[in-house]
Design a protein around this motif. Structure first.
Motif, PDB file in Angstrom:
ATOM      1  N   LEU A   1       0.841  -1.199   0.000  1.00 27.77           N
ATOM      2  CA  LEU A   1       0.000   0.000   0.000  1.00 27.77           C
ATOM      3  C   LEU A   1       0.875   1.248   0.000  1.00 27.77           C
ATOM      4  O   LEU A   1       1.819   1.352   0.787  1.00 27.77           O
ATOM      5  N   TRP A   2       0.555   2.184  -0.870  1.00 27.56           N
ATOM      6  CA  TRP A   2       1.324   3.410  -1.029  1.00 27.56           C
ATOM      7  C   TRP A   2       0.370   4.597  -0.973  1.00 27.56           C
ATOM      8  O   TRP A   2      -0.736   4.526  -1.508  1.00 27.56           O
ATOM      9  N   LEU A   3       0.759   5.678  -0.318  1.00 31.25           N
ATOM     10  CA  LEU A   3      -0.044   6.891  -0.249  1.00 31.25           C
ATOM     11  C   LEU A   3       0.569   7.965  -1.135  1.00 31.25           C
ATOM     12  O   LEU A   3       1.781   8.176  -1.105  1.00 31.25           O
ATOM     13  N   VAL A   4      -0.265   8.657  -1.906  1.00 29.34           N
ATOM     14  CA  VAL A   4       0.209   9.728  -2.782  1.00 29.34           C
ATOM     15  C   VAL A   4      -0.690  10.942  -2.601  1.00 29.34           C
ATOM     16  O   VAL A   4      -1.914  10.834  -2.629  1.00 29.34           O
ATOM     17  N   GLN A   5      -0.053  12.103  -2.397  1.00 33.34           N
ATOM     18  CA  GLN A   5      -0.795  13.356  -2.286  1.00 33.34           C
ATOM     19  C   GLN A   5      -0.284  14.326  -3.339  1.00 33.34           C
ATOM     20  O   GLN A   5       0.912  14.375  -3.635  1.00 33.34           O
TER      21      GLN A   5
END
Length: 204
Positions: free
Chosen positions: A135-139
């Motif tokens: 799981l990766w978070l991108v903003q």
């Protein structure tokens, strides 16, 4: 291991052709358990499909991603349907190969800084666990602004995502991207691994 149902709503005069098309799809996929077609006026199609959605149903839809005077990421029918249902829904765009597969890669939760904020994180987390993928978070935040004018500030941008990752658990990593167009930034983002699934929220 659950029933697969094909549901479509035809415009007046198209029902016979569409019913034949769906029957052909069902013949090619042995796990299809039900096919339904009916005639609806164009504006009623999203709400008519939404009426078939019950608890535990996963709605999968495709979209041409048609653009209007203001550029949009998803098409008008898909957008209207997403407003009408109360469950997350996979949306398949025109560039996804046929047959579509989810192989190795990462599940990316896209946080574009709207009031929807962290809503993509929980469904992304569930997909990550179910598929055994990282799981990766991108903003995405606008470029060229002074640090204090950005959504969280350059220094605290990383801290925001780090804190979110810590609260969710099982997050492999995160990126802060800078672009005036969140869609362009997400499509062009670099990564050590390919993207298997993008998870994002929309106001429709």
């Amino acid at each position: 291991g659950v029933p697969l149902r094909l549901v479509s709503r035809a415009l007046p005069g198209e029902e016979e052709e569409l019913a034949s098309y769906l029957a052909g799809l069902a013949d090619r996929h042995a796990d299809v358990t039900d096919v339904e077609t009916s005639v609806e006026e164009r504006d009623a199609i999203p709400s008519a499909i939404a009426a078939n959605v019950g608890g535990g149903t996963l709605v999968c839809m495709s979209t041409h991603g048609h653009s209007g005077p203001v550029r949009v990421v998803i098409g008008s029918v898909a957008s209207a349907l997403l407003r009408a249902i109360d469950v997350p829904a996979p949306v398949v765009g025109p560039k996804v190969p046929d047959p579509a597969t989810i192989g190795d890669g990462r599940i990316v939760a896209c946080l574009v800084g709207s009031h929807l904020a962290d809503r993509p994180v929980e469904p992304a987390h569930r997909w990550s666990r179910a598929l055994g993928l990282p799981l990766w978070l991108v903003q995405v935040v606008p470029p060229g602004l002074e640090v204090e004018e950005r959504t969280h500030g350059d220094v605290s941008e990383g801290a925001y995502l780090a804190g979110l990752a810590a609260s969710v658990g099982e997050v492999t990593g995160w990126d802060v991207l800078h672009d005036t167009d969140p869609a362009d930034a997400i499509v062009a983002m670099d990564g050590r691994d390919p993207v298997a699934v993008l998870v994002l929220a929309t106001r429709g």
